[in-house]
Motif scaffolding. Structure first.
Motif, mmCIF file in Angstrom:
data_model
loop_
_atom_site.group_PDB
_atom_site.id
_atom_site.type_symbol
_atom_site.label_atom_id
_atom_site.label_comp_id
_atom_site.label_asym_id
_atom_site.label_seq_id
_atom_site.Cartn_x
_atom_site.Cartn_y
_atom_site.Cartn_z
ATOM 1 N N GLU A 168 1.056 -1.393 0.071
ATOM 2 C CA GLU A 168 -0.188 -0.242 0.188
ATOM 3 C C GLU A 168 0.711 1.440 -0.299
ATOM 4 O OE1 GLU A 168 -0.995 0.402 3.715
ATOM 5 O OE2 GLU A 168 -3.212 2.029 3.116
ATOM 6 N N TYR A 169 2.036 1.224 0.678
ATOM 7 C CA TYR A 169 2.546 2.460 0.474
ATOM 8 C C TYR A 169 3.368 2.662 -0.562
ATOM 9 C CZ TYR A 169 7.359 5.535 1.243
ATOM 10 O OH TYR A 169 7.894 6.348 1.567
ATOM 11 N N PHE A 228 -0.106 4.342 -2.662
ATOM 12 C CA PHE A 228 -0.218 5.208 -2.323
ATOM 13 C C PHE A 228 0.657 6.055 -1.239
ATOM 14 C CE2 PHE A 228 -4.620 2.609 -2.675
ATOM 15 C CZ PHE A 228 -5.013 3.503 -3.549
ATOM 16 N N GLU A 229 1.026 5.857 -0.614
ATOM 17 C CA GLU A 229 1.441 6.516 0.819
ATOM 18 C C GLU A 229 2.350 7.635 0.043
ATOM 19 O OE1 GLU A 229 0.401 6.168 3.556
ATOM 20 O OE2 GLU A 229 1.637 7.935 5.088
ATOM 21 N N ASN A 231 2.104 10.603 -2.264
ATOM 22 C CA ASN A 231 1.140 11.369 -1.516
ATOM 23 C C ASN A 231 -0.268 11.387 -1.137
ATOM 24 O OD1 ASN A 231 1.360 14.226 -0.245
ATOM 25 N ND2 ASN A 231 1.154 15.601 -2.559
ATOM 26 N N PRO A 240 -1.883 9.470 1.561
ATOM 27 C CA PRO A 240 -1.685 8.874 2.841
ATOM 28 C C PRO A 240 -3.599 8.270 2.948
ATOM 29 C CG PRO A 240 -1.904 11.677 3.363
ATOM 30 C CD PRO A 240 -2.194 10.925 1.523
ATOM 31 N N VAL A 241 -2.960 7.561 3.966
ATOM 32 C CA VAL A 241 -4.659 6.733 4.757
ATOM 33 C C VAL A 241 -5.785 7.358 4.473
ATOM 34 C CG1 VAL A 241 -6.000 5.888 6.098
ATOM 35 C CG2 VAL A 241 -3.399 4.784 5.895
ATOM 36 N N HIS A 293 -6.962 9.617 2.101
ATOM 37 C CA HIS A 293 -6.577 11.099 1.134
ATOM 38 C C HIS A 293 -8.160 10.132 0.166
ATOM 39 C CE1 HIS A 293 -5.643 12.971 -1.827
ATOM 40 N NE2 HIS A 293 -4.689 13.998 -1.341
ATOM 41 N N ARG A 321 -7.857 8.565 -3.318
ATOM 42 C CA ARG A 321 -7.501 6.951 -2.855
ATOM 43 C C ARG A 321 -8.935 6.481 -3.553
ATOM 44 N NH1 ARG A 321 -4.881 3.318 1.936
ATOM 45 N NH2 ARG A 321 -3.371 5.166 1.640
ATOM 46 N N ARG A 338 1.173 -4.192 7.463
ATOM 47 C CA ARG A 338 1.439 -3.947 6.662
ATOM 48 C C ARG A 338 0.919 -4.188 5.256
ATOM 49 N NH1 ARG A 338 7.718 -4.283 4.182
ATOM 50 N NH2 ARG A 338 7.269 -2.507 2.988
ATOM 51 N N ARG A 354 10.574 12.439 -0.016
ATOM 52 C CA ARG A 354 9.805 11.280 0.434
ATOM 53 C C ARG A 354 11.193 10.306 -0.075
ATOM 54 N NH1 ARG A 354 5.848 9.083 3.037
ATOM 55 N NH2 ARG A 354 3.579 10.094 3.364
#
Ligand code: PHE
Length: 346
Positions: free
Chosen positions: A137-138, A141-142, A145, A147-148, A150, A153, A170, A302
């Motif tokens: 998922e990282y 999505f993460e 830019n 984040p959960v 958001h 998504r 994870r 990042r």
């Protein structure tokens, strides 16, 4: 008794005939087994002396064997004259028989277009890379830019992979776009970067004529000092012209993706109506082929690339769209339903 003698004689004779390699040996064989003084001739001559009961059977068998000897002799003679080994002559080849058709495979239309796209970008100095389809998922999505929680998504109906990791928390998914490969590349290499990443992506969606739950994308990424939107435009303009032909018009309009700023949507003038408006382009005259933009500073930060020093552009395009436009294919589901009548046309 006599019958046994005949059988023994026959098997010995055929054995020896098999070993004969020239006409002199063949003549010796003939004299030995078929000549006037041969055992077989003597048996045939002495039939009259046999008891009546035996005479008939022996006579018939002896004559059969004699005929077989003569036939084999003739065959062997012919083969020696032709100078070919007997085994080869037996396997005679009839060149007039219809041939066996060899079925040739072909490249899937998606593979063909992917090859074309990769060729074009390779020609512009892009390297072809790949990333995993089962993705964290990282990366999906993460790191892009999102984040959960958001809202963006929601643009990507996601197929989550349900399993327990040792770390426990994870989350994994089937990548919904090829953009996670951007992150993987930037984590591992330093600018200048110029890559494209073709591959499958997945969406948790009902299928219809324009939607599949699995399709292909090609991601592009360039990061260096002084890269601007003009570089993005120039690159995509050149790409569109090489893929669709010289006279193509390319339109850039503002769009939103969380991982680029500014974001653009790129369209080409409709291949069917040339911009006048038709069913294919929904009367707009334009057909969207990809999303793109300047890599968001937050995304660069990042992966430890200083956005004050470096900038980059990225784009992502749907692949099946292109052969659909080019060949007038009106249903994306045809690509992966394995109907040979469809696939054989390309
Ligand atoms: N990943 C986006 C999508 O699937 C496309 C995109 C890629 C947009 C790169 C901007 C930059 O819709």
């Amino acid at each position: 008794m006599v019958l046994n003698q005949i059988e023994e004689l026959a098997s010995r004779a055929f054995d020896e005939l098999g070993k004969v390699t020239n006409s002199r040996e063949l003549e010796a064989w003939r004299v030995h087994y078929l000549g006037r003084k041969s055992n077989l001739t003597q048996i045939l001559r002495s039939l009259a002396t046999l008891p009546l009961g035996e005479r008939c059977g022996v006579g018939a068998r002896a004559n059969e064997v004699k005929e077989a000897f003569e036939a084999s002799l003739a065959e062997k003679k012919k083969s020696l004259e032709q100078g070919l080994p007997l085994s080869l002559q037996r396997e005679s080849l009839d060149v007039t028989l219809p041939g066996q058709q060899v079925l040739l495979g072909r490249l899937h239309p998606t593979t063909q277009i992917l090859d074309e796209i990769c060729d074009i970008f390779s020609g512009m100095g892009f390297q072809v890379v790949e990333g995993p389809e089962a993705e964290w998922e990282y990366y999906n999505f993460e790191a892009l830019n999102m984040p959960v929680d958001h809202p963006a998504r929601d643009m990507f109906a996601t197929l989550w992979i349900d399993f327990e990791t040792e770390a426990g928390d994870r989350p994994m998914l089937l990548r919904t776009h090829t953009s996670p490969v951007q992150i993987r590349v930037m984590e591992k290499s330093h600018p200048p970067i110029r890559v494209i990443a073709p591959g499958r992506v997945y969406r948790y969606e009902a299928t219809d004529a324009t939607h599949e739950w699995m399709f292909y994308q090609v991601e592009g990424l360039a990061v260096d000092k002084n890269i601007t939107l003009a570089d993005l435009k120039g690159t995509l303009f050149e790409f569109a012209r090489r893929l669709f032909g010289g006279g193509r018009k390319v339109r850039f309009r503002c769009d939103y993706f969380p991982f680029v700023e500014p974001g653009v949507e790129v369209a080409i003038d409709c291949l069917v109506c040339g911009g006048a408006g038709c069913r294919l382009c929904g009367n707009s005259g334009w057909i969207e082929i990809l999303g793109a933009g300047m890599v968001h500073p937050e995304v660069l930060r990042r992966v430890d690339i200083d956005p004050e020093v470096y900038s980059g552009f990225a784009f992502g395009m749907g692949v099946e769209r292109i052969p659909m436009l080019r060949y007038g294919i009106d249903d994306i589901r045809l690509f992966y339903s394995n109907d040979l009548r469809f696939l054989r046309q390309f």
